[in-house]
Structure formats: C-alpha cells, structure tokens
Motif scaffolding. Sequence first.
Motif, mmCIF file in Angstrom:
data_model
loop_
_atom_site.group_PDB
_atom_site.id
_atom_site.type_symbol
_atom_site.label_atom_id
_atom_site.label_comp_id
_atom_site.label_asym_id
_atom_site.label_seq_id
_atom_site.Cartn_x
_atom_site.Cartn_y
_atom_site.Cartn_z
ATOM 1 N N GLU A 1 83.379 4.504 43.722
ATOM 2 C CA GLU A 1 82.312 3.676 44.573
ATOM 3 C C GLU A 1 82.103 2.303 44.380
ATOM 4 O O GLU A 1 82.123 1.589 45.287
ATOM 5 C CB GLU A 1 81.027 4.328 44.099
ATOM 6 N N THR B 1 85.135 0.542 46.331
ATOM 7 C CA THR B 1 84.721 0.534 47.791
ATOM 8 C C THR B 1 83.782 -0.489 48.238
ATOM 9 O O THR B 1 83.968 -1.051 49.281
ATOM 10 C CB THR B 1 84.589 2.076 48.395
ATOM 11 N N TYR C 1 82.441 4.885 52.819
ATOM 12 C CA TYR C 1 82.562 5.904 51.689
ATOM 13 C C TYR C 1 81.700 7.340 51.670
ATOM 14 O O TYR C 1 80.563 7.139 51.758
ATOM 15 C CB TYR C 1 82.231 5.320 50.283
ATOM 16 N N LYS D 1 81.240 11.364 49.838
ATOM 17 C CA LYS D 1 81.684 12.042 48.818
ATOM 18 C C LYS D 1 80.844 13.343 49.000
ATOM 19 O O LYS D 1 79.825 13.506 49.446
ATOM 20 C CB LYS D 1 81.346 11.435 47.482
ATOM 21 N N LEU E 1 93.415 4.785 45.186
ATOM 22 C CA LEU E 1 92.677 4.213 46.017
ATOM 23 C C LEU E 1 93.056 2.776 46.018
ATOM 24 O O LEU E 1 92.872 2.065 46.841
ATOM 25 C CB LEU E 1 91.206 4.462 45.501
ATOM 26 N N VAL F 1 86.966 6.433 53.523
ATOM 27 C CA VAL F 1 87.235 7.205 52.364
ATOM 28 C C VAL F 1 86.582 8.336 52.141
ATOM 29 O O VAL F 1 85.150 8.055 52.316
ATOM 30 C CB VAL F 1 87.191 6.178 51.034
ATOM 31 N N HIS F 2 87.049 9.504 51.814
ATOM 32 C CA HIS F 2 86.510 10.714 51.651
ATOM 33 C C HIS F 2 86.875 11.235 50.026
ATOM 34 O O HIS F 2 88.169 11.314 49.953
ATOM 35 C CB HIS F 2 86.901 11.836 52.621
ATOM 36 N N ILE G 1 92.213 8.201 52.056
ATOM 37 C CA ILE G 1 92.006 7.196 52.761
ATOM 38 C C ILE G 1 92.678 6.801 54.193
ATOM 39 O O ILE G 1 93.715 6.910 54.043
ATOM 40 C CB ILE G 1 92.415 5.969 51.738
#
Length: 267
Positions: free
Chosen positions: A149, A152, A162, A164, A183, A201-202, A214
Amino acid sequence: MPIPFIVFASGAATVHFVVFLLSAALFGTVLRHWQQQRTSFWREIDQERKARYELERLKIDLLQANSETAQMAELTERNRIARDLHDHLGHDLTGALLALQAYEQCQHGEQAEKMFAQVKKRLTRSTKRLRDTVHDMTPVALIGEQTIESITENFTYCPVSYQKSGNMDSVPVYLWSLLIPCLKEALTNVARHSDATKVTVHLDVTETIVRLSIQDNGTCSAQSTDGSGLRNLKIRARAAGGSLSVNRSSGYSIVCVLPIQERKDAR
C-alpha cells in the motif's frame, strides 16, 4: 603424330594432374579444418547451454532454500514466543488462579490479605510481560501488505488505483519478499518505459493462493522482451511453486500467482 607433340601432351596432362592433386589436398585440408572448427563451435555451444541450465537450476535451488530458511525462521520465532508465554505468563496466571481459589476459602484475616497480594503481584507481572511481548513483536518498519500500500501511495509518475481482498495475515512472510519486488519492478518499468496515465493494482488472497496484478493503460510494443529483472522474478516465482506472466496486448500487465501452502507445523 610427331613424337615431340606426344611428349608435350603427356607433360601437360601430368602438370594438370599434379595441380588437381594439390588442389584436392588443399581443399581436403581446408574442409577438415572447417569440420574441426564446426565441431569445436558446437561443443562450446553445448557446454554454454549446459552451464546456463546448471546456473538456472542453482538459482532455483538457492531460492527454494531461501524460502525454506524464511519459513524456518518464522516457525522458530513462533515457537520461541509460545515457549516464553507458556513458561512465564502461563505460570503466573496459573498461580494467580490457584491463589484466588485459596482466597475464596479464607475471606478474612491475615492469610486472606497475603493471598490477595499474591494474586495482585502475579497479575501485575503477567500484564507487564504480555505488554512487553506484544511490544517486541510489533515491527518498527512496514511489512507485508502495508508495504504494498505504501509503494502505491508514494508512486508519483501517474495515479495508482489499489484494491485488495481477502485475509492478508494468511500470506506467509517469505511470499511478501517476492510480491513486493514484483510491484516495484512493474512500477519502475512504467516510470521508465511507458506513456501510461494510470496504473491499477489488485491484491487478492484466497485460502489457497495470493494473486498480485499490475495493469497500466500505456502503449507497448508486442516485440518488446522481458528484462533481467522480470526474468529473475519469473525464476523466483517458479521456485515458490507459482508463476509470473506478462501480457502486452492491451497496455502492460504483470500477474503474479503464488500458492499459500498449508503447514501443519505452523498451526
């Protein structure tokens, strides 16, 4: 036919024959030398290919050993904390419980006051030990998903979305050491080589796998090849039992999938 002409003709044929033999010998020597060079060249190619394969095999073995070492360090620390709590905190709490039970039998007099003071002392000591243990376990730096985190949020080249899902605490420590460089590598490539204006981003965690993807919206040549950073990450992902794939069909996408292994000794 006059005799001088016959001798001359015979001499010319002999010269041509000698020249032919010399040419054949020279050609044979050149051909043999070329074959030797060719054999030596292919032998060197085979040796280089073998050395490259052994080096890659060594990389995988070292990465597997690194993962196993990280797992052992994690288990060792867990066992140390469990043993410390059992030997000290558990002992004090058990003593406090027994003192309380004894206090119930004598609710007045000097004996009762001693029992109460003992309970108070043991509980105070147990509380302090528990507080110290929790304090020692609290990291002074960001780890795991917090690092993801933070990376990002601090990326300044373009906005990063981002998202999650899942239980981040179920991801083993040694897998974060692969997800975080993945990442970083992806975002570094975006900043250096891409005209992207957005990155998504996941990070998804299930009971069996952790998946990091990404994706940017920049243009990318289909003929572009992976750099040494991505190649090393692919080797590390395979060593961990997972995979890392790159897709250049629509923007630039990197997907890293790693298995979350259930370990009975870690429960």
